[in-house]
Design a protein around this motif. Structure first.
Motif, short mmCIF file in Angstrom:
data_model
loop_
_atom_site.label_atom_id
_atom_site.label_comp_id
_atom_site.label_asym_id
_atom_site.label_seq_id
_atom_site.Cartn_x
_atom_site.Cartn_y
_atom_site.Cartn_z
N ILE A 292 0.61 -1.39 -0.09
CA ILE A 292 0.02 0.39 -0.19
C ILE A 292 1.25 1.49 0.47
O ILE A 292 1.93 1.81 0.28
CB ILE A 292 -0.77 -0.10 1.42
N HIS A 293 0.06 1.63 -1.09
CA HIS A 293 1.32 3.73 -1.16
C HIS A 293 0.89 4.34 0.29
O HIS A 293 -0.21 4.05 -0.20
CB HIS A 293 1.37 3.91 -2.39
N LEU A 294 1.16 4.55 0.80
CA LEU A 294 1.83 5.40 2.00
C LEU A 294 2.57 7.16 1.84
O LEU A 294 3.52 6.61 1.63
CB LEU A 294 1.65 4.87 3.56
N HIS A 295 1.84 7.97 2.95
CA HIS A 295 2.80 8.64 2.98
C HIS A 295 2.95 9.75 4.35
O HIS A 295 1.52 9.43 4.76
CB HIS A 295 2.41 10.07 2.23
N ASP A 296 4.03 9.87 5.56
CA ASP A 296 3.96 10.62 6.54
C ASP A 296 3.31 11.17 6.28
O ASP A 296 3.23 12.25 5.50
CB ASP A 296 5.37 10.44 7.29
N HIS A 297 2.51 12.04 7.12
CA HIS A 297 1.76 13.45 6.79
C HIS A 297 3.10 14.53 7.44
O HIS A 297 2.85 15.45 6.34
CB HIS A 297 0.69 13.52 8.84
N GLU A 298 3.77 14.95 8.21
CA GLU A 298 4.72 15.33 7.76
C GLU A 298 5.47 15.92 6.09
O GLU A 298 5.55 16.65 5.58
CB GLU A 298 6.44 15.42 8.23
N GLU A 299 5.55 15.00 5.34
CA GLU A 299 6.29 14.04 4.66
C GLU A 299 5.28 15.20 3.02
O GLU A 299 5.19 15.72 2.36
CB GLU A 299 6.43 12.98 3.76
N ALA A 300 3.45 14.44 3.61
CA ALA A 300 2.37 15.37 2.50
C ALA A 300 2.68 16.93 3.12
O ALA A 300 1.86 17.69 1.51
CB ALA A 300 1.17 14.03 2.92
#
Length: 98
Positions: free
Chosen positions: A88-96
């Motif tokens: 699953i492709h996810l991003h950290d909140h900080e990265e997004a």
């Protein structure tokens, strides 16, 4: 599909190649990394199995094959190994937000 092209598109945030699949059980679309992973290996932990534009949890797909085709668990595992496994492709909140 044209021979030699990879399916998917680039993520707007991180430029990773992704595909979308409808998750079985929730009927929601999830982004998956386009790179295929080895079944039942360390790198495939948390992966979903991509089958006919649907994303299955490996255990659920094994059970589905067992009941649908009336095969043993080992045979069902072999069938599941024949399909692509994707994270699953996810991003950290900080990265997004950066």
């Amino acid at each position: 599909m044209t021979k030699g092209t990879e399916p998917g598109r680039r993520c707007n945030t991180c430029d990773t190649k992704i595909i979308f699949a409808k998750r079985v059980g929730t009927d929601r679309y999830v982004p998956l990394e386009a790179q295929d992973r080895r079944p039942f290996a360390d790198e495939s932990a948390g992966c979903l199995v991509y089958l006919a534009s649907e994303a299955w949890k490996p255990a659920d797909l094994i059970e589905h094959f067992q009941t649908r085709f009336e095969v043993s668990e080992d045979s069902a595992r072999e069938l599941v190994c024949g399909y692509p496994w994707h994270r699953i492709h996810l991003h950290d909140h900080e990265e997004a937000t950066s």
